[in-house]
Design a protein around this motif. Structure first.
Motif, mmCIF file in Angstrom:
data_model
loop_
_atom_site.group_PDB
_atom_site.id
_atom_site.type_symbol
_atom_site.label_atom_id
_atom_site.label_comp_id
_atom_site.label_asym_id
_atom_site.label_seq_id
_atom_site.Cartn_x
_atom_site.Cartn_y
_atom_site.Cartn_z
ATOM 1 N N LEU A 307 19.645 24.490 -9.591
ATOM 2 C CA LEU A 307 18.297 24.457 -10.159
ATOM 3 C C LEU A 307 18.035 23.127 -10.854
ATOM 4 C CD1 LEU A 307 18.109 28.043 -11.595
ATOM 5 C CD2 LEU A 307 16.439 27.031 -10.062
ATOM 6 N N GLU A 308 19.056 22.702 -11.612
ATOM 7 C CA GLU A 308 18.879 21.444 -12.332
ATOM 8 C C GLU A 308 18.875 20.264 -11.371
ATOM 9 O OE1 GLU A 308 21.424 20.854 -15.658
ATOM 10 O OE2 GLU A 308 21.119 22.905 -16.382
ATOM 11 N N ILE A 309 19.675 20.366 -10.308
ATOM 12 C CA ILE A 309 19.707 19.257 -9.343
ATOM 13 C C ILE A 309 18.321 19.076 -8.727
ATOM 14 C CG2 ILE A 309 20.597 18.572 -7.100
ATOM 15 C CD1 ILE A 309 23.267 19.804 -7.913
ATOM 16 N N VAL A 310 17.685 20.171 -8.381
ATOM 17 C CA VAL A 310 16.337 20.088 -7.816
ATOM 18 C C VAL A 310 15.383 19.495 -8.852
ATOM 19 C CG1 VAL A 310 14.423 21.420 -6.925
ATOM 20 C CG2 VAL A 310 16.723 21.963 -6.212
ATOM 21 N N GLN A 311 15.544 19.932 -10.103
ATOM 22 C CA GLN A 311 14.667 19.433 -11.157
ATOM 23 C C GLN A 311 14.840 17.934 -11.354
ATOM 24 O OE1 GLN A 311 12.373 21.406 -12.396
ATOM 25 N NE2 GLN A 311 11.562 19.540 -13.330
ATOM 26 N N ARG A 312 16.109 17.460 -11.271
ATOM 27 C CA ARG A 312 16.348 16.018 -11.415
ATOM 28 C C ARG A 312 15.661 15.246 -10.300
ATOM 29 N NH1 ARG A 312 20.987 16.231 -14.769
ATOM 30 N NH2 ARG A 312 20.075 17.539 -16.368
ATOM 31 N N GLN A 313 15.690 15.841 -9.087
ATOM 32 C CA GLN A 313 15.032 15.143 -7.978
ATOM 33 C C GLN A 313 13.536 15.072 -8.204
ATOM 34 O OE1 GLN A 313 16.570 16.073 -3.952
ATOM 35 N NE2 GLN A 313 17.988 17.435 -4.977
ATOM 36 N N VAL A 314 12.966 16.160 -8.768
ATOM 37 C CA VAL A 314 11.532 16.135 -9.077
ATOM 38 C C VAL A 314 11.242 15.096 -10.138
ATOM 39 C CG1 VAL A 314 9.620 17.490 -9.970
ATOM 40 C CG2 VAL A 314 11.263 18.539 -8.420
ATOM 41 N N ASP A 315 12.104 15.057 -11.166
ATOM 42 C CA ASP A 315 11.872 14.111 -12.255
ATOM 43 C C ASP A 315 11.931 12.676 -11.759
ATOM 44 O OD1 ASP A 315 11.699 16.278 -13.824
ATOM 45 O OD2 ASP A 315 13.727 16.120 -14.671
ATOM 46 N N ALA A 316 12.948 12.403 -10.906
ATOM 47 C CA ALA A 316 13.122 11.038 -10.425
ATOM 48 C C ALA A 316 12.106 10.681 -9.354
ATOM 49 C CB ALA A 316 14.529 10.851 -9.882
ATOM 50 N N GLY A 317 11.547 11.697 -8.711
ATOM 51 C CA GLY A 317 10.590 11.433 -7.648
ATOM 52 C C GLY A 317 11.234 10.980 -6.355
ATOM 53 N N VAL A 318 12.530 11.178 -6.197
ATOM 54 C CA VAL A 318 13.215 10.816 -4.948
ATOM 55 C C VAL A 318 14.124 11.966 -4.542
ATOM 56 C CG1 VAL A 318 13.210 8.338 -5.240
ATOM 57 C CG2 VAL A 318 15.019 9.704 -6.273
ATOM 58 N N TRP A 319 14.526 11.940 -3.274
ATOM 59 C CA TRP A 319 15.554 12.871 -2.823
ATOM 60 C C TRP A 319 16.902 12.207 -2.975
ATOM 61 C CZ3 TRP A 319 13.093 14.483 2.489
ATOM 62 C CH2 TRP A 319 12.042 15.377 2.234
ATOM 63 N N PHE A 320 17.888 13.002 -3.386
ATOM 64 C CA PHE A 320 19.223 12.428 -3.551
ATOM 65 C C PHE A 320 19.828 12.039 -2.214
ATOM 66 C CE2 PHE A 320 19.879 14.679 -7.847
ATOM 67 C CZ PHE A 320 19.183 13.648 -8.453
ATOM 68 N N GLY A 321 19.325 12.613 -1.122
ATOM 69 C CA GLY A 321 19.828 12.230 0.200
ATOM 70 C C GLY A 321 19.610 10.767 0.491
#
Lengths: 477, 367, 215
Positions: A307-321
């Protein structure tokens, strides 16, 4: 962030129900126990059976107010919650498996230019079909009643079973009578196949090691169901919110090879033995890059909680991929195909050389569940890929669309969006399976150790470098 | 780890029929292989002694489900050699056409069966899709889809239906683009090459000594094709290349068969072009065979290039309408006999790859 | 991975089927790699001359069929291996196509069909007569490995004993089969045989077959 399934069940469903049931039980015991004891004592006096007297004494000695069977204690509540949650998750996964198998067949028929499952449909000969279904069910009910209650013990077991099978065959098998039409999109084929598996005989090899033989499918299937526990499908749809989510899921992934190895050995068959050995060898070479390819995400997100990983991606505005230039997702995806034992890495059940590999001696429902468990594992793997590398349910457009959609519809469609993305990844699996042959044992190990492991390590180095450069703040991707 | 014997077959996805392979494995490495035949033995050689010459085509048709015509042709050619029957020219061309059509059908069947051996189920679907088109043609011609019963001693059962050759050419035109698809799917597929290249190598010297013939021999580098080097029927009047590869591994065998499909289409087109428009399709054949004076005269031999290798019939007459002895030389029989040479040292996973690449047909093997 | 494999497709020079030029064919194929041989003439008459020169008084009878490029010779039973060794090593007949046992009721024959790749399409038929009472002949499996299964089949179906064969077992019939079915005196009025022959792991009690799972 919404409530987890666990909390929903606990707070809104089971606590009130348990309280209500406890009250009911107390009343019932208060009303029922004294007359019951009296009735039994009366019976004992009349018939002279001393056993009944002891029974009545025992019941009256039990102090129902001191030892209540209370459902609303914390222990019972958590136990019930877990049980209900497991059943719900299982049902959710079974529905998904139906869709996945249907999707796979349909995709195959598209890719291979052939007719897929279209034969079984409800629309053709509907009236006749219902006649057969009702007649079959009626026959089934009559047969069960006659065989078990009217003439108990007089009808041989095999005759009873044959009657049940016949009734079931007429009822569900008449699905197959309606063939040749494109209507229904072939979805009924799943029911017909399931019906076939239900009616198959469970054949157990005489020289099998029964304990492990029976334990292996249980271990395989249950560990596959547990996989789904820590996977969120939206910020309001998840079973458990735990900080160790991904590590837990990866750990549970590693349970299955144990079942495969044990099951392959316990069936006392050389094909299954070789299949189990291959599975163990593959586990050694693919679990490590699988886990290592997740490390970049941990570096970027700093947490194991999906859940937090998804939230971090939203916060950063990028996909970790994108952080590893899609290297880590690629390695993860290839390892996943090996992990869930699909072509081109389906060596443990390579059916041209090992008949059906490690599941050769499992029949009927056992085989069906093993088959379904593999689809569940593919589904979970695809879900992890989408969650950690591709933004989960937030997606490329959904985050922008969500407020409008919620405003119009009144509820969130994030779960459907997430599912659509998972199915897209699964279609990629199907595509791979449709177009590639199987890899050999030594080659698969070579790919694992010589290609994927270095690539995963390179991905980690890239991730460390990118994190050092604080890439999430570039807003380039 | 101790070595163990693994029995594969008679019912096993690898066997493509009804036979058994026992392999001794050390882990995954094969140390010994012992093919066990005879599970489909129907005593065709004995049965042919009990029936008159023309009736025996019903048995020879059933020798191989994938190529009945070539087998019947081989028998019929041997009997023609025995009786001294001259086949009319048009019939010789017609035979070339149906034989090459049968070769395409057989090779497509092999391609469709080889895909699942490797886990590539797409090949099965594609192969049967194209095969169906050719099956329609042969169904129009003979009325059958499996045992065609089209060959007769001295010629063929009947003439081609009107417009049939044009439709056959159209089918060939439709087929060739699909052949390019196959090449793309297999030759450009690195996993396919990983699985087949360098696997099951059969050197040319061993291949000749072991009696391996046909595409398997040509894959080992021996450029012998009976249609070219020992021509029968009208093959001598046609111009076509031999397909030869040199490596002798599974990939070479695969490629030879794949390119033979192209070659067969070329032969079909040429034969249809060169076939005389008018002429008899069957010559009158005598009812009785000659009497054999202890093998020196009164025997008939036919060596033909079957889809799987060199098929041969050796027929001995006894002066009446029954043959005294019919001997069948099945190419798959000797090739399976040679399979331990390819298998030993390979892995268990290579067994279907190797045995699929030699294109077995158990019907003709067990006779 | 070797990527650059190419199929060698060789175009054939058109020749007439009725009378292919043997010299031309021989010259063309003698230069091929992988084929060992003398590269000699593909004419059966030349082969007969060579044989008579190298092994005088071995050939009991001979016949030539030019159209089929075929030479037929009859040799004695004791000379077979000698002749075959010579044929394989010196006269380049590399391929043993077929071994046919024949039951003439008075005696037996074994017909060997050999073929040459380097002198194509030369083929040779060797006939060996065996006396009725002694159906044995020396095995040529040590020379031609491909003869292995043909000899096993001849043993199985006709009962010819191939001396020196490395693995003479039945091949098409099960091991427990009685008699040799292709013999002319094979009796048919017997219980119908069924395929089986494996040893069951567990005896199944009861039933009409008396626990025999093979039936």
């Amino acid at each position: 962030m919404g409530l987890s399934l666990h909390e929903v069940l606990l707070v809104y469903l089971l606590t009130p129900i348990a309280g209500f049931l406890d009250g009911l039980l107390e009343r019932i015991t208060g009303f029922l126990v004294p007359p019951l004891v009296g009735a039994i004592e009366f019976g004992a006096e009349q018939t002279g059976f001393r056993v009944l007297g002891y029974l009545a004494q025992g019941i009256s000695y039990l102090n129902w107010t001191r030892f209540p069977l209370r459902l609303s204690t914390p222990f019972m509540l958590s136990f019930l919650t877990a049980a209900v949650a497991a059943v719900l998750l299982f049902a959710f996964m079974m529905v998904n498996v139906l869709v996945l198998t249907w999707l796979e067949r349909k995709m195959f028929s598209r890719m291979w230019d052939m007719r897929g499952p279209m034969a079984a449909s409800l629309n053709n000969m509907q009236a006749l079909w219902w006649v057969f279904v009702v007649a079959g069910l009626a026959a089934l009910a009559v047969w069960v009643w006659v065989a078990w209650f009217v003439y108990p013990g007089e009808v041989a077991d095999s005759v009873k079973i044959a009657g049940v099978a016949l009734g079931g065959f007429v009822a569900f098998g008449s699905l197959l009578w309606t063939r040749g039409h494109l209507e229904g999109a072939g979805f009924m084929q799943q029911l017909a196949d399931g019906n076939k598996f239900f009616l198959k005989e469970l054949i157990i090899p005489r020289a099998a090691d029964l304990t492990i033989y029976n334990l292996a499918p249980i271990l395989f299937v249950s560990s596959s169901i547990v996989l789904i526990a820590a996977i969120p499908f939206s910020d309001g749809f998840f079973a458990v919110d735990t900080s160790m989510g991904l590590i837990f899921t990866m750990g549970v992934f590693a349970v299955a090879p144990l079942a495969v190895l044990g099951g392959g050995w316990a069936q006392n068959n050389k094909y299954t033995l070789i299949g189990g050995m291959r599975s163990a060898a593959m586990m050694m070479s693919y679990e490590i890059p699988l886990l290592l390819s997740l490390v970049p995400v941990f570096i970027f997100a700093g947490t194991f909680n999906p859940l937090e990983i998804v939230q971090r991606q939203v916060d950063a505005g990028v996909w970790f991929g994108t952080g590893t230039f899609f290297l880590a997702p690629l390695v993860f995806m290839i390892c996943l195909v090996a992990e869930v034992e699909r072509i081109p890495f389906d060596l443990p059940e390579a059916n041209s050389e090992l008949v059906e590999g490690w599941v050769t001696e499992y029949t009927g429902m056992r085989f069906l569940f093993l088959l379904m468990a593999e689809y569940i594992r593919s589904f979970v793997g695809a879900a992890i890929l989408v969650l950690v590398f591709f933004g989960g349910w937030t997606g490329p457009i959904y985050a922008a669309l969500a407020p409008t959609l919620v405003g119009i519809l009144g509820f969130d469609l994030a779960v459907l969006f997430m599912l659509a993305k998972i199915y897209l990844v699964f279609i990629l699996f199907i595509w791979i399976r449709a177009s590639l042959p199987r890899v050999r044992t030594d080659q698969i190990l070579q790919i694992g150790w010589h290609r994927l492991l270095p690539l995963a390590l390179i991905a980690i180095v890239i991730a460390m470098f990118m994190q050092f450069l604080d890439w999430t703040s570039w807003s380039l991707f | 780890m101790a070595q163990m014997w693994v029995s594969m077959g008679p019912q096993h996805p690898m066997t493509h029929g009804l036979w058994r392979l026992r392999v001794r494995v050390d882990g995954e490495i094969i140390t010994e292989a012992d093919p066990d035949m005879g599970w489909l033995h129907r005593s065709v050689e004995k049965l042919t002694e009990l029936y008159e010459y023309p009736f025996n085509t019903i048995f020879t048709d059933r020798l191989c489900y994938a190529s009945p015509l070539t087998w019947s042709h081989c028998y019929v050619a041997a009997v023609e050699d025995l009786m001294g029957v001259e086949v009319p020219e048009r019939a010789r061309y017609m035979r070339v056409i149906v034989l090459e059509l049968q070769r395409i059908l057989s090779h497509l069947m092999w391609f469709a069966a080889y895909g699942p051996d490797l886990g590539l189920f797409a090949a099965a679907v594609y192969g049967f899709r194209e095969r169906e088109d050719f099956m329609d043609r042969i169904q129009e011609l003979t009325g059958q889809r499996l045992n065609y019963n089209y060959l007769r001693i001295g010629g063929l059962k009947h003439d081609f239906p009107p417009g049939w050759t044009d439709r056959l050419l159209e089918t060939c035109d439709r087929f060739l683009p699909h052949l390019e698809e196959y090449k793309g799917m297999c030759e450009n597929n690195s996993i396919f090459r990983m699985r087949t290249q360098g696997v099951g190598i059969l050197p040319a010297k061993d291949a000749m000594n072991l009696g391996v013939t046909g595409p398997n021999l040509r894959a080992s580098g021996v450029d012998y094709d009976a249609r070219v080097d020992n021509p029968y029927e009208a093959y001598g009047e046609l111009d076509f290349p031999k397909v030869v590869a040199t490596e002798g591994d599974c990939y070479a065998r695969f490629v030879v068969r794949l390119y033979e499909l192209e070659q067969s289409v070329g032969i079909l087109r040429q034969a249809i072009k060169q076939m005389p428009d008018k002429g008899k399709y069957r010559a009158r054949a005598p009812r009785n065979g000659p009497k054999c004076d202890r093998v020196f005269d009164g025997t008939g031999v036919a060596r033909v290039e079957d889809s799987r290798g060199e098929a041969m019939f050796y027929v001995i007459g006894q002066g009446n309408e029954y043959p005294y002895r019919v001997k069948i030389r099945s190419p798959a029989y000797t090739t399976i006999g040679a399979s331990p040479v390819m298998l030993v040292g390979s892995r268990v996973a290579d067994i279907p790859v190797i045995l699929g690449s030699i294109d077995m047909c158990i019907g003709e093997t067990d006779k | 991975m070797a990527g650059g494999r190419k199929v060698v497709a060789k175009r054939r020079v058109t020749t007439s089927a009725a009378s292919p030029d043997p010299g031309h064919l021989g010259a063309r194929h003698s230069s091929k790699s992988g084929v060992a041989g003398s590269g000699g003439d593909s004419s059966p008459e030349v082969l007969l001359e060579e044989l008579e020169e190298l092994l005088p008084s071995v050939i009991l009878r001979s016949a030539v069929r030019l159209q089929k490029h075929e030479l037929r010779i009859k040799v004695g039973r004791d000379d077979l291996v000698r002749v075959c060794t010579l044929l394989r090593d010196n006269l380049s007949l590399e391929h043993c196509t077929l071994i046919t046992p024949v039951d003439w009721v008075t005696h037996w024959s074994c017909v060997y069909h050999l073929f040459s790749y380097s002198r194509r399409p030369l083929n040779l038929e060797i006939i060996v007569d065996l006396p009725r009472a002694e159906p044995w002949v020396d095995s040529i499996t040590p020379l031609y490995a491909g003869a292995n299964w043909h000899e096993r089949e001849a043993y199985d179906l006709m009962g010819i004993d191939f001396r020196g064969h490395p693995d003479q077992r039945r091949i098409l019939n099960p091991d427990w089969w009685e008699g040799h079915p292709l013999r002319k005196d094979y009796t048919w009025d017997m219980e119908p045989h069924k395929i089986g022959g494996f040893v069951p792991l567990f005896e199944i009690k009861g039933g009409e077959s008396g626990g025999n799972t093979n039936l």
